[in-house]
Design an enzyme around this catalytic site. Structure first.
Site, PDB file in Angstrom:
ATOM      1  CG  HIS A 198       0.065   4.388   4.593  1.00 30.02           C
ATOM      2  ND1 HIS A 198      -0.692   3.644   5.480  1.00 30.02           N
ATOM      3  CD2 HIS A 198      -0.770   5.343   4.098  1.00 30.02           C
ATOM      4  CE1 HIS A 198      -1.925   4.125   5.520  1.00 30.02           C
ATOM      5  NE2 HIS A 198      -2.002   5.150   4.699  1.00 30.02           N
ATOM      6  CG  ASP A 252       0.555  -1.141   7.852  1.00 31.26           C
ATOM      7  OD1 ASP A 252       1.470  -1.944   8.107  1.00 31.26           O
ATOM      8  OD2 ASP A 252       0.717   0.096   7.800  1.00 31.26           O
ATOM      9  CG  HIS A 291       3.970  -1.556  11.461  1.00 32.53           C
ATOM     10  ND1 HIS A 291       4.756  -0.446  11.623  1.00 32.53           N
ATOM     11  CD2 HIS A 291       3.202  -1.302  10.360  1.00 32.53           C
ATOM     12  CE1 HIS A 291       4.481   0.454  10.683  1.00 32.53           C
ATOM     13  NE2 HIS A 291       3.534  -0.046   9.892  1.00 32.53           N
ATOM     14  CG  ASP A 349       4.852   3.137   7.345  1.00 34.18           C
ATOM     15  OD1 ASP A 349       3.945   3.633   6.658  1.00 34.18           O
ATOM     16  OD2 ASP A 349       4.654   2.199   8.149  1.00 34.18           O
ATOM     17  CG  HIS A 350       4.141   0.036   4.442  1.00 36.53           C
ATOM     18  ND1 HIS A 350       4.052  -1.251   4.898  1.00 36.53           N
ATOM     19  CD2 HIS A 350       3.693   0.830   5.453  1.00 36.53           C
ATOM     20  CE1 HIS A 350       3.553  -1.241   6.125  1.00 36.53           C
ATOM     21  NE2 HIS A 350       3.326   0.011   6.483  1.00 36.53           N
ATOM     22  CG  HIS A 404      -4.070   0.180   6.675  1.00 31.65           C
ATOM     23  ND1 HIS A 404      -4.026   0.722   7.938  1.00 31.65           N
ATOM     24  CD2 HIS A 404      -2.921   0.566   6.066  1.00 31.65           C
ATOM     25  CE1 HIS A 404      -2.884   1.409   8.078  1.00 31.65           C
ATOM     26  NE2 HIS A 404      -2.211   1.320   6.955  1.00 31.65           N
ATOM     27  CG  HIS A 459      -0.421   0.087   2.535  1.00 33.53           C
ATOM     28  ND1 HIS A 459       0.415  -0.867   3.082  1.00 33.53           N
ATOM     29  CD2 HIS A 459      -0.539   1.052   3.479  1.00 33.53           C
ATOM     30  CE1 HIS A 459       0.753  -0.501   4.307  1.00 33.53           C
ATOM     31  NE2 HIS A 459       0.198   0.667   4.584  1.00 33.53           N
TER      32      HIS A 459
HETATM   33 FE    FE Z   1       2.648   0.991   8.180  1.00 30.48          FE
HETATM   34 ZN    ZN Z   2       0.014   1.746   6.530  1.00 30.31          ZN
END
Ligand code: FE
Ligand code: ZN
Length: 253
Positions: free
Chosen positions: A55, A128, A166, A57-58, A111, A53
């Site tokens: 985001h 996530d 995570h 942080d990915h 999400h 996805h």
């Molecule tokens: Fe994340």
């Molecule tokens: Zn995420």
């Protein structure tokens, strides 16, 4: 088959999976440096990058890794991921060139609206959506959608290794215990997770069998959860469970 959880950023896990020839894929590289270190350490060659996805942080390290290694970026159809070589969606099967591996794409909205998961080689890369003993926050979907997505993942074989985005397991266990206190499998999972973290090790991957036993978000039909949460339908129960998790403050010792 070699599976590696690479810690990144605050509590992200970037996954590396290599075939017998040392040809690897990487899932959700939020940053490039720890992946480059892992590749140098293992000698694996990065052939493909799989994104679940949009985001940051990915995906934050994807372009740098692709430029450095020539790896092909696979991503969901979402403009918020600006660069991808291959766009994938429900029902697609990818066989990254240069590897002997294959993965099925599963759409798991909730999400985010375009979140996907990759299943193959005995592993599930779920970003996530599904965490160990928990699930992702519902930012862009409805509880019904998120529950549907989790149902699809939970239907995979029990021995599937669950590789999530995570390291949230211990915090998730504290919440799970508050709604499912009589669950012996959950007590055991929390003890195991605590021991792993004390040694500085990751609690992941887990297995789907373990998640079905311990994860309250996969257990909305079990009598203990029905008694604890109430609600007239499993969707209502799931929504209420997710609300309580959002509000949960771990008791301080
Ligand atoms: Fe994340
Ligand atoms: Zn995420």
């Amino acid at each position: 088959m070699n599976l590696l959880a690479v810690p990144a950023l605050t509590d992200n896990l970037i996954w590396l999976l290599a075939d017998g020839g040392g040809n690897a894929i990487c899932v959700d590289p939020g940053e490039a440096a720890p992946v480059r270190d892992a590749l140098a350490r293992t000698g694996w060659r990065l052939r493909a990058i799989l994104l679940t996805h949009h985001h940051p942080d990915h995906i934050g390290g994807a372009n740098e890794l692709a430029d450095a290694t020539g790896a092909i970026i696979h991503a969901p159809r979402d403009e918020r991921i600006a660069r991808a070589d291959v766009r994938v969606g429900a029902g697609d099967r990818i066989e990254p060139a240069g590897t002997t591996m294959a993965f099925d794409v599963i759409e798991v909205p909730g999400h985010t609206s375009s979140h996907i998961a990759y299943a193959g080689m005995g592993a599930l890369f779920c970003g996530d959506t599904l965490f160990s003993v928990g699930c992702g926050r519902i930012f862009e979907g409805t509880p019904a959608q998120m529950l549907d997505s989790l149902d699809r993942l939970a239907a995979l074989p029990g021995e599937t290794r669950v590789c999530c985005g995570h390291e949230y397991t211990l915090a998730n266990c504290a919440f799970a215990r508050s709604v499912d206190p009589g669950n012996a499998a959950l007590v055991a999972r929390e003890a195991q997770a605590r021991a792993l973290r004390a040694r500085g090790e990751s609690t992941l991957p887990s297995t789907l069998a373990s998640e079905r036993d311990c994860n309250p978000f996969l257990r909305v039909d079990t009598p203990s959860l029905v008694a604890a949460i109430g609600g007239d339908s499993r969707v209502e129960r799931f929504a209420e469970l997710r609300r309580r998790k959002n509000d949960f403050k771990a008791p301080t010792a």
